[in-house]
Design an enzyme around this catalytic site. Structure first.
Site, PDB file in Angstrom:
ATOM      1  N   ARG A   1       2.027   3.753  -6.649  1.00 60.10           N
ATOM      2  CA  ARG A   1       3.251   3.920  -5.862  1.00 60.10           C
ATOM      3  C   ARG A   1       4.370   3.018  -6.366  1.00 60.10           C
ATOM      4  O   ARG A   1       5.552   3.328  -6.178  1.00 60.10           O
ATOM      5  CB  ARG A   1       2.956   3.707  -4.375  1.00 60.10           C
TER       6      ARG A   1
ATOM      7  N   GLU B   1      -6.666  -5.800  -0.973  1.00 58.84           N
ATOM      8  CA  GLU B   1      -7.029  -5.850   0.445  1.00 58.84           C
ATOM      9  C   GLU B   1      -8.342  -5.074   0.625  1.00 58.84           C
ATOM     10  O   GLU B   1      -9.163  -5.411   1.468  1.00 58.84           O
ATOM     11  CB  GLU B   1      -5.911  -5.232   1.282  1.00 58.84           C
TER      12      GLU B   1
HETATM   13  P1  AMP Z   1      -2.722  -6.928  -2.466  1.00 56.26           P
HETATM   14  O1  AMP Z   1      -3.208  -7.177  -3.845  1.00 56.26           O
HETATM   15  O2  AMP Z   1      -3.726  -7.265  -1.414  1.00 56.26           O
HETATM   16  O3  AMP Z   1      -1.370  -7.572  -2.214  1.00 56.26           O
HETATM   17  O4  AMP Z   1      -2.549  -5.353  -2.309  1.00 56.26           O
HETATM   18  C1  AMP Z   1      -1.430  -4.712  -2.779  1.00 56.26           C
HETATM   19  C2  AMP Z   1      -1.746  -3.361  -3.358  1.00 56.26           C
HETATM   20  O5  AMP Z   1      -2.632  -2.614  -2.527  1.00 56.26           O
HETATM   21  C3  AMP Z   1      -0.493  -2.548  -3.499  1.00 56.26           C
HETATM   22  O6  AMP Z   1      -0.493  -1.912  -4.762  1.00 56.26           O
HETATM   23  C4  AMP Z   1      -0.525  -1.566  -2.367  1.00 56.26           C
HETATM   24  O7  AMP Z   1      -0.123  -0.301  -2.814  1.00 56.26           O
HETATM   25  C5  AMP Z   1      -1.974  -1.539  -1.882  1.00 56.26           C
HETATM   26  N1  AMP Z   1      -2.093  -1.784  -0.445  1.00 56.26           N
HETATM   27  C6  AMP Z   1      -2.666  -2.867   0.144  1.00 56.26           C
HETATM   28  N2  AMP Z   1      -2.666  -2.769   1.456  1.00 56.26           N
HETATM   29  C7  AMP Z   1      -2.065  -1.600   1.758  1.00 56.26           C
HETATM   30  C8  AMP Z   1      -1.744  -0.931   2.985  1.00 56.26           C
HETATM   31  N3  AMP Z   1      -2.054  -1.450   4.169  1.00 56.26           N
HETATM   32  N4  AMP Z   1      -1.094   0.249   2.890  1.00 56.26           N
HETATM   33  C9  AMP Z   1      -0.776   0.776   1.687  1.00 56.26           C
HETATM   34  N5  AMP Z   1      -1.058   0.201   0.517  1.00 56.26           N
HETATM   35  C10 AMP Z   1      -1.692  -0.979   0.536  1.00 56.26           C
END
Ligand code: AMP
Length: 180
Positions: free
Chosen positions: A68, A105
């Site tokens: 995205r 996450e």
């Molecule tokens: P992080 O590494 O935990 O900051 O996760 C970020 C990545 O995971 C991004 O590329 C987001 O597209 C995806 N992501 C994490 N949590 C969500 C969420 N609640 N909704 C949509 N995309 C998420």
């Protein structure tokens, strides 16, 4: 010098983000940006807001994080007059690469970018849709550092503040349009 992102753009964008509970697994509330992408005024408004915030920062490359992040990074790069660099999941890029492994996450993964995509000293903007735990963005910054580039900014459409992603990005300049 970067500017604050306009409140009107943020509130319009926020009203178009759809929460999808328990996707892709139980307990995760997925922030679905497709209704926002589908609205011309809201989408172009946020692209311009991010470009305006970084217009005087000397950025020559915008890095979009699969998948995205690509959708946001491409028009921001075009609006800024900068080049676009795709940061991809492992095994997708054809040429010589640098890589970094990170915790999401939900799960873990490895990201890659071409080793010639950022030149030493070049100023880059890192773009993605959601800042959650910060592991993804930190991995991208690590690759930019390895290549000798400078992360001039991190632009996130959405920041999930309760996950404290900024703690993994200490010392970095982060702009998020919508906070939860
Ligand atoms: P992080 O590494 O935990 O900051 O996760 C970020 C990545 O995971 C991004 O590329 C987001 O597209 C995806 N992501 C994490 N949590 C969500 C969420 N609640 N909704 C949509 N995309 C998420």
């Amino acid at each position: 010098m970067t500017q604050a992102l306009p409140e009107a753009v943020a509130s319009k964008a926020k009203s178009m983000i759809r929460d999808v509970p328990d996707f892709p697994k139980p307990g995760i509330v997925f922030k679905d940006i497709t209704p926002l992408l589908a609205d011309h005024a809201a989408f172009t408004g946020l692209v311009k807001a991010f470009a305006d915030a970084y217009r005087d920062s000397g950025i020559t490359k915008v890095l979009g994080i699969e998948a995205r992040g690509f959708l946001l990074a491409a028009p921001i790069a075009a609006e800024l007059g900068a080049g676009l660099v795709p940061v991809r999941k492992k095994g997708k890029l054809p040429y010589k690469k640098v890589s970094a492994t990170y915790a999401l996450e939900y799960g873990t993964d490895t990201l890659e970018m071409h080793e010639d995509a950022v030149k030493p000293g070049e100023k880059v903007l890192v773009v993605d849709d959601v800042l959650a735990t910060g592991g993804t963005a930190a991995a991208v910054c690590e690759m930019v550092d390895k290549l000798g580039g400078k992360v001039a900014g991190i632009a996130m459409l959405i920041e999930l503040e309760f996950l404290k992603g900024r703690e993994k990005l200490a010392g970095r300049s982060i702009h998020s349009l919508i906070k939860y």
